[in-house]
Design a protein around this motif. Sequence first.
Motif, PDB file in Angstrom:
ATOM      1  N   THR A 207      -4.639  -1.737 -12.976  1.00 60.39           N
ATOM      2  CA  THR A 207      -5.933  -1.898 -12.296  1.00 60.39           C
ATOM      3  C   THR A 207      -5.756  -2.085 -10.801  1.00 60.39           C
ATOM      4  O   THR A 207      -6.670  -1.798 -10.027  1.00 60.39           O
ATOM      5  N   ASP A 208      -4.581  -2.549 -10.382  1.00 57.21           N
ATOM      6  CA  ASP A 208      -4.310  -2.731  -8.963  1.00 57.21           C
ATOM      7  C   ASP A 208      -3.885  -1.436  -8.269  1.00 57.21           C
ATOM      8  O   ASP A 208      -3.736  -1.394  -7.052  1.00 57.21           O
ATOM      9  N   LEU A 209      -3.668  -0.370  -9.050  1.00 55.36           N
ATOM     10  CA  LEU A 209      -3.233   0.904  -8.488  1.00 55.36           C
ATOM     11  C   LEU A 209      -4.399   1.750  -7.998  1.00 55.36           C
ATOM     12  O   LEU A 209      -4.188   2.824  -7.457  1.00 55.36           O
ATOM     13  N   ASP A 210      -5.607   1.304  -8.195  1.00 53.42           N
ATOM     14  CA  ASP A 210      -6.791   2.069  -7.802  1.00 53.42           C
ATOM     15  C   ASP A 210      -6.720   2.404  -6.319  1.00 53.42           C
ATOM     16  O   ASP A 210      -6.534   1.538  -5.467  1.00 53.42           O
ATOM     17  N   ILE A 211      -6.825   3.680  -6.028  1.00 51.23           N
ATOM     18  CA  ILE A 211      -6.721   4.149  -4.631  1.00 51.23           C
ATOM     19  C   ILE A 211      -8.096   4.357  -4.051  1.00 51.23           C
ATOM     20  O   ILE A 211      -8.968   4.878  -4.626  1.00 51.23           O
TER      21      ILE A 211
ATOM     22  N   ASP B 292       0.817  -1.215   0.000  1.00 48.76           N
ATOM     23  CA  ASP B 292       0.000   0.000   0.000  1.00 48.76           C
ATOM     24  C   ASP B 292       0.856   1.273   0.000  1.00 48.76           C
ATOM     25  O   ASP B 292       0.642   2.190   0.787  1.00 48.76           O
ATOM     26  N   GLU B 293       1.835   1.324  -0.915  1.00 51.00           N
ATOM     27  CA  GLU B 293       2.756   2.461  -0.992  1.00 51.00           C
ATOM     28  C   GLU B 293       2.285   3.566  -1.944  1.00 51.00           C
ATOM     29  O   GLU B 293       3.009   4.526  -2.154  1.00 51.00           O
ATOM     30  N   PHE B 294       1.093   3.448  -2.495  1.00 48.69           N
ATOM     31  CA  PHE B 294       0.612   4.453  -3.436  1.00 48.69           C
ATOM     32  C   PHE B 294      -0.331   5.416  -2.727  1.00 48.69           C
ATOM     33  O   PHE B 294      -1.175   5.014  -1.929  1.00 48.69           O
ATOM     34  N   VAL B 295      -0.133   6.684  -3.014  1.00 49.46           N
ATOM     35  CA  VAL B 295      -0.943   7.724  -2.380  1.00 49.46           C
ATOM     36  C   VAL B 295      -1.508   8.647  -3.456  1.00 49.46           C
ATOM     37  O   VAL B 295      -0.937   8.768  -4.542  1.00 49.46           O
ATOM     38  N   ALA B 296      -2.611   9.278  -3.128  1.00 51.21           N
ATOM     39  CA  ALA B 296      -3.235  10.228  -4.049  1.00 51.21           C
ATOM     40  C   ALA B 296      -2.840  11.642  -3.659  1.00 51.21           C
ATOM     41  O   ALA B 296      -2.830  11.996  -2.477  1.00 51.21           O
ATOM     42  N   PHE B 297      -2.492  12.419  -4.647  1.00 46.41           N
ATOM     43  CA  PHE B 297      -2.269  13.846  -4.479  1.00 46.41           C
ATOM     44  C   PHE B 297      -3.375  14.529  -5.273  1.00 46.41           C
ATOM     45  O   PHE B 297      -3.725  14.081  -6.357  1.00 46.41           O
ATOM     46  N   TYR B 298      -3.913  15.588  -4.714  1.00 42.95           N
ATOM     47  CA  TYR B 298      -5.017  16.268  -5.393  1.00 42.95           C
ATOM     48  C   TYR B 298      -4.549  17.626  -5.870  1.00 42.95           C
ATOM     49  O   TYR B 298      -4.111  18.458  -5.093  1.00 42.95           O
ATOM     50  N   GLN B 299      -4.666  17.820  -7.182  1.00 44.50           N
ATOM     51  CA  GLN B 299      -4.277  19.081  -7.803  1.00 44.50           C
ATOM     52  C   GLN B 299      -5.542  19.890  -8.039  1.00 44.50           C
ATOM     53  O   GLN B 299      -6.455  19.424  -8.722  1.00 44.50           O
ATOM     54  N   PRO B 300      -5.614  21.093  -7.458  1.00 38.26           N
ATOM     55  CA  PRO B 300      -6.845  21.873  -7.599  1.00 38.26           C
ATOM     56  C   PRO B 300      -7.087  22.322  -9.039  1.00 38.26           C
ATOM     57  O   PRO B 300      -6.148  22.585  -9.784  1.00 38.26           O
ATOM     58  N   LYS B 301      -8.363  22.381  -9.390  1.00 43.77           N
ATOM     59  CA  LYS B 301      -8.785  22.952 -10.670  1.00 43.77           C
ATOM     60  C   LYS B 301      -9.481  24.259 -10.351  1.00 43.77           C
ATOM     61  O   LYS B 301     -10.429  24.293  -9.557  1.00 43.77           O
ATOM     62  N   VAL B 302      -8.997  25.320 -10.964  1.00 46.63           N
ATOM     63  CA  VAL B 302      -9.509  26.658 -10.668  1.00 46.63           C
ATOM     64  C   VAL B 302     -10.085  27.267 -11.935  1.00 46.63           C
ATOM     65  O   VAL B 302      -9.484  27.193 -13.001  1.00 46.63           O
TER      66      VAL B 302
ATOM     67  N   ILE C 151       3.941   4.223 -14.300  1.00 45.91           N
ATOM     68  CA  ILE C 151       2.632   4.110 -14.973  1.00 45.91           C
ATOM     69  C   ILE C 151       2.737   3.325 -16.284  1.00 45.91           C
ATOM     70  O   ILE C 151       1.951   2.393 -16.499  1.00 45.91           O
ATOM     71  N   PRO C 152       3.681   3.644 -17.187  1.00 43.20           N
ATOM     72  CA  PRO C 152       3.734   2.874 -18.441  1.00 43.20           C
ATOM     73  C   PRO C 152       3.937   1.375 -18.207  1.00 43.20           C
ATOM     74  O   PRO C 152       3.298   0.553 -18.862  1.00 43.20           O
ATOM     75  N   LEU C 153       4.799   1.017 -17.258  1.00 44.92           N
ATOM     76  CA  LEU C 153       5.026  -0.393 -16.970  1.00 44.92           C
ATOM     77  C   LEU C 153       3.783  -1.031 -16.351  1.00 44.92           C
ATOM     78  O   LEU C 153       3.425  -2.158 -16.681  1.00 44.92           O
ATOM     79  N   SER C 154       3.098  -0.289 -15.480  1.00 42.25           N
ATOM     80  CA  SER C 154       1.892  -0.847 -14.863  1.00 42.25           C
ATOM     81  C   SER C 154       0.794  -1.055 -15.911  1.00 42.25           C
ATOM     82  O   SER C 154       0.038  -2.013 -15.830  1.00 42.25           O
ATOM     83  N   GLU C 155       0.733  -0.167 -16.916  1.00 42.53           N
ATOM     84  CA  GLU C 155      -0.243  -0.336 -17.992  1.00 42.53           C
ATOM     85  C   GLU C 155       0.124  -1.534 -18.862  1.00 42.53           C
ATOM     86  O   GLU C 155      -0.741  -2.333 -19.230  1.00 42.53           O
ATOM     87  N   LYS C 156       1.405  -1.655 -19.175  1.00 46.19           N
ATOM     88  CA  LYS C 156       1.866  -2.730 -20.041  1.00 46.19           C
ATOM     89  C   LYS C 156       1.677  -4.105 -19.389  1.00 46.19           C
ATOM     90  O   LYS C 156       1.366  -5.078 -20.065  1.00 46.19           O
ATOM     91  N   THR C 157       1.845  -4.185 -18.083  1.00 45.02           N
ATOM     92  CA  THR C 157       1.760  -5.469 -17.384  1.00 45.02           C
ATOM     93  C   THR C 157       0.361  -5.773 -16.855  1.00 45.02           C
ATOM     94  O   THR C 157       0.122  -6.860 -16.343  1.00 45.02           O
ATOM     95  N   GLY C 158      -0.542  -4.803 -16.951  1.00 44.41           N
ATOM     96  CA  GLY C 158      -1.893  -5.005 -16.432  1.00 44.41           C
ATOM     97  C   GLY C 158      -2.021  -4.695 -14.953  1.00 44.41           C
ATOM     98  O   GLY C 158      -3.099  -4.826 -14.379  1.00 44.41           O
ATOM     99  N   LEU C 159      -0.944  -4.267 -14.324  1.00 49.89           N
ATOM    100  CA  LEU C 159      -0.985  -3.938 -12.897  1.00 49.89           C
ATOM    101  C   LEU C 159      -1.687  -2.604 -12.628  1.00 49.89           C
ATOM    102  O   LEU C 159      -1.974  -2.285 -11.480  1.00 49.89           O
TER     103      LEU C 159
END
Length: 179
Positions: free
Chosen positions: A175-179, A125-135, A165-173
């Motif tokens: 979908t496991d990154l969903d936070i 569980d080493e993945f975290v979400a950062f939120y970038q504001p939209k103004v 990200i590119p490697l996770s897309e290529k390997t199918g992982l």
Amino acid sequence: MIRFCGRFTIQSNSWMQPGETAARISGDQFVCLLLDADEERIEALFSAIRNITEENLILHFSAGVYVIKDYDENINLMVDKASVAAQTIKGVLNQHVVYYSKKFDDMTAHNEELKRDLKLAIKNDEFVAFYQPKVDINSGKLVGAEALIRWRTRDNKLIAPGDFIPLSEKTGLVTDLDI
């Protein structure tokens, strides 16, 4: 004889020597086993392909060349190495041929290590979400946020999304990154 796209045919005996073989692996993938694969000959072979002119035909190709150094190596591994090289230039304009080299071994080893680390990071569980504001540019008011994933390692280093990200897309992982 080699058939391309069902209707174009090149006589293989016009550019191949006795003892050499060309075959379709699948789809648009072909393999040629050549006795002499020096750069001049390879360039001449692909120059002939590039010069095929036919109305309404746009020919795009990429080729990976693997020069055999160990004749005891598995044929599937040889073909895979040529494919790895070819994939690095697929879609790159004006570059059609690339030779497999040690840098591809290094790249493959790095990707395998990153894939292993990525699986472990998902488990830990080493993945975290950062939120970038939209103004809203006119009012200056906050109208939402964009969620961006970041990989924060156990030793608190941030891994850039472009590195995983590119490697996770290529390997199918991915979908496991969903936070």
